[in-house]
Design a protein around this motif. Structure first.
Motif, PDB file in Angstrom:
ATOM      1  N   PRO A   1     -29.108  20.518 -59.009  1.00  0.00           N
ATOM      2  CA  PRO A   1     -27.814  20.744 -58.347  1.00  0.00           C
ATOM      3  C   PRO A   1     -27.486  19.688 -57.296  1.00  0.00           C
ATOM      4  CG  PRO A   1     -29.017  22.801 -58.546  1.00  0.00           C
ATOM      5  CD  PRO A   1     -29.969  21.708 -58.936  1.00  0.00           C
TER       6      PRO A   1
ATOM      7  N   ASN B   1     -23.498  19.966 -57.910  1.00  0.00           N
ATOM      8  CA  ASN B   1     -22.990  21.272 -58.317  1.00  0.00           C
ATOM      9  C   ASN B   1     -23.018  22.203 -57.109  1.00  0.00           C
ATOM     10  OD1 ASN B   1     -22.480  23.830 -59.419  1.00  0.00           O
ATOM     11  ND2 ASN B   1     -23.515  23.331 -61.331  1.00  0.00           N
TER      12      ASN B   1
ATOM     13  N   SER C   1     -23.903  26.033 -57.368  1.00  0.00           N
ATOM     14  CA  SER C   1     -25.344  26.280 -57.427  1.00  0.00           C
ATOM     15  C   SER C   1     -25.983  26.082 -56.062  1.00  0.00           C
ATOM     16  CB  SER C   1     -26.003  25.344 -58.444  1.00  0.00           C
ATOM     17  OG  SER C   1     -25.528  25.582 -59.749  1.00  0.00           O
TER      18      SER C   1
ATOM     19  N   LEU D   1     -25.478  29.024 -53.829  1.00  0.00           N
ATOM     20  CA  LEU D   1     -26.385  30.104 -54.223  1.00  0.00           C
ATOM     21  C   LEU D   1     -27.780  29.869 -53.665  1.00  0.00           C
ATOM     22  CD1 LEU D   1     -26.528  32.705 -55.915  1.00  0.00           C
ATOM     23  CD2 LEU D   1     -27.215  31.304 -57.869  1.00  0.00           C
ATOM     24  N   ILE D   2     -28.273  28.635 -53.774  1.00  0.00           N
ATOM     25  CA  ILE D   2     -29.592  28.283 -53.241  1.00  0.00           C
ATOM     26  C   ILE D   2     -29.600  28.436 -51.717  1.00  0.00           C
ATOM     27  CG2 ILE D   2     -31.245  26.410 -52.913  1.00  0.00           C
ATOM     28  CD1 ILE D   2     -30.389  25.342 -55.650  1.00  0.00           C
TER      29      ILE D   2
ATOM     30  N   SER E   1     -23.847  28.159 -65.735  1.00  0.00           N
ATOM     31  CA  SER E   1     -23.836  26.814 -65.156  1.00  0.00           C
ATOM     32  C   SER E   1     -24.000  26.855 -63.645  1.00  0.00           C
ATOM     33  CB  SER E   1     -22.522  26.107 -65.502  1.00  0.00           C
ATOM     34  OG  SER E   1     -21.428  26.682 -64.814  1.00  0.00           O
ATOM     35  N   VAL E   2     -23.701  28.023 -63.048  1.00  0.00           N
ATOM     36  CA  VAL E   2     -23.847  28.172 -61.598  1.00  0.00           C
ATOM     37  C   VAL E   2     -25.285  28.514 -61.229  1.00  0.00           C
ATOM     38  CG1 VAL E   2     -23.103  29.513 -59.594  1.00  0.00           C
ATOM     39  CG2 VAL E   2     -21.436  28.843 -61.339  1.00  0.00           C
ATOM     40  N   VAL E   3     -25.988  29.242 -62.106  1.00  0.00           N
ATOM     41  CA  VAL E   3     -27.368  29.653 -61.831  1.00  0.00           C
ATOM     42  C   VAL E   3     -28.298  28.474 -62.108  1.00  0.00           C
ATOM     43  CG1 VAL E   3     -29.216  31.260 -62.400  1.00  0.00           C
ATOM     44  CG2 VAL E   3     -26.831  32.023 -62.470  1.00  0.00           C
ATOM     45  N   PRO E   4     -28.951  27.934 -61.073  1.00  0.00           N
ATOM     46  CA  PRO E   4     -29.779  26.730 -61.273  1.00  0.00           C
ATOM     47  C   PRO E   4     -31.115  27.059 -61.931  1.00  0.00           C
ATOM     48  CG  PRO E   4     -29.901  27.444 -58.993  1.00  0.00           C
ATOM     49  CD  PRO E   4     -28.921  28.368 -59.672  1.00  0.00           C
ATOM     50  N   ASN E   5     -31.583  26.151 -62.760  1.00  0.00           N
ATOM     51  CA  ASN E   5     -32.917  26.285 -63.344  1.00  0.00           C
ATOM     52  C   ASN E   5     -33.850  25.184 -62.850  1.00  0.00           C
ATOM     53  OD1 ASN E   5     -31.833  24.099 -64.648  1.00  0.00           O
ATOM     54  ND2 ASN E   5     -32.374  24.758 -66.718  1.00  0.00           N
TER      55      ASN E   5
END
Length: 401
Positions: free
Chosen positions: A133, A138, A141, A144-145, A124-128
């Motif tokens: 996000p 989120n 995420s 992370l970006i 759920s943290v890794v965005p697609n």
């Protein structure tokens, strides 16, 4: 400071009167400020992380100094967060009364820590999708970006296109800072409302006990980091912590009362060079960097406050979850690039992103000004330690050549 304290006292007095329409007005104002915090929180942390990391690529000429300072920055920041986590586990602040937390919004919608497996939580943290996000808020995420974008910009050559992107990002950050300054200018009204809301809803001393233990964790962790952990770092590098602190005391005291590492920077640089004897090339290179990335107090505040809010929201705080949030707090603190009330906004952003009851941040807000003073003093003291240790290492290595 006096205005904020006056608003805190006045709000408590208003809340204890228990007049129905006044309580409703105070609750409405508190809700407005909570929404405004949520509005500004997400772009604040994203832009702060990107712009901070993007500036790290231009340090090639002083790579050894930079790497040494970065090493001590990471070590001291991680230790500060770890000390805060240890105090949180030992003191174990209880939950606030249900009356204070009800109506604060649905909990756990974004991640659902207690209802999903760790693999689902990680996915759920890794965005697609780069847009989702932002739309969902989120923040994990988004961090992370932002981390990936910031590191990429720091590695890229400064072409015309890259410079244009950086100018846009820094311009947006300046605009955001301006909006935050407006919000802070009106913040005494928000403190009045939050304090009144807390006083009117406080029951049987449970809230006071819970908040008291939370404050004990924050202040106790900061004091342990300030007086024990950082001096141990200095001793390990052959430096006398009493001597270093006595020489840097003007900067530490100024940080305590100004609540701004950036505003204290000129004094920190002057004091480190003239009184402590740190070389000019180290002081003028390391300290400006530390002012934006070396946030010991901020890391501890983000971690402890996040755990406190999540606990009150019904999240299951297992050891793996706590360790995950230790990493998140360190990354967030390093990305706190001189944002006014940065720790508060970053924590609010994180809690908003996972669906935790962010209105609890409003209960914390009335005492945040005191916490902010202590944290800023610790941040400047940590900056001084990093500069002193870096100077020591550079001089020792230079003498070996």
């Amino acid at each position: 400071m006096l205005l904020w304290t006056g608003a805190l006292v006045a709000g408590a007095a208003v809340g204890m009167v228990h007049v129905g329409w006044i309580d409703s007005v105070m609750e409405f104002i508190a809700s407005v400020y909570t929404r405004l915090f949520q509005l500004l929180a997400v772009p604040t942390i994203v832009l702060a992380v990107i712009t901070t990391l993007s500036t790290l690529g231009g340090q090639k000429d002083s790579g050894r100094i930079f790497r040494t300072a970065l090493k001590y920055t990471v070590l001291t920041t991680v230790s500060a967060a770890a000390v805060g986590l240890l105090f949180f586990i030992i003191v174990a602040p209880g939950n606030l009364p249900v009356e204070l937390t009800k109506g604060m919004g649905d909990v756990g919608e974004s991640i659902g820590v207690a209802e999903t497996s760790y693999s689902e939580h990680f996915l759920s943290v890794v965005p697609n999708n780069i847009v989702r996000p932002f739309l969902e808020g989120n923040v994990l995420s988004l961090i992370l970006i932002a981390f990936a974008v910031g590191m990429a910009l720091s590695r890229m050559k400064r072409t015309e296109g890259v410079e244009a992107v950086l100018k846009l990002l820094f311009g947006l950050q300046e605009l955001l800072f301006h909006l935050i300054h407006w919000l802070i200018w009106t913040l005494p009204l928000g403190i009045l409302a939050f304090s009144a809301q807390l006083a009117s809803q406080m029951t049987a001393g449970v809230a006071a006990d819970s908040l008291g233990k939370y404050i004990l964790v924050i202040v106790g962790g900061n004091c342990l980091q300030f007086f024990v952990v950082l001096p141990l770092f200095l001793l390990a590098r052959g430096l006398n912590p009493v001597h270093v602190l006595s020489k840097m005391m003007p900067a530490v005291l100024m940080a305590l009362f100004t609540k701004s590492s950036a505003a204290t920077l000129p004094v920190t640089m002057e004091t480190s060079e003239k009184r402590l004897g740190v070389s000019q090339r180290v002081a003028r290179f390391v300290l400006p960097i530390c002012t934006t990335v070396n946030m010991n107090g901020c890391a501890a505040f983000i971690l402890v406050t996040s755990l406190f809010v999540m606990q009150n929201g019904g999240f299951q705080l297992t050891l793996p979850v706590m360790l995950l949030w230790l990493v998140i707090s360190v990354v967030s603190a390093i990305g706190n690039a001189g944002v006014p009330m940065g720790c508060f906004f970053l924590t609010l952003s994180l809690m908003s992103g996972i669906g935790a009851p962010v209105a609890i941040m409003g209960i914390i807000l009335p005492v945040y000004t005191i916490i902010d003073m202590i944290e800023t003093a610790e941040n400047v003291w940590s900056d001084s330690c990093v500069a002193a240790m870096t100077d020591r290492d550079i001089k020792v290595k230079g003498s070996d050549v």
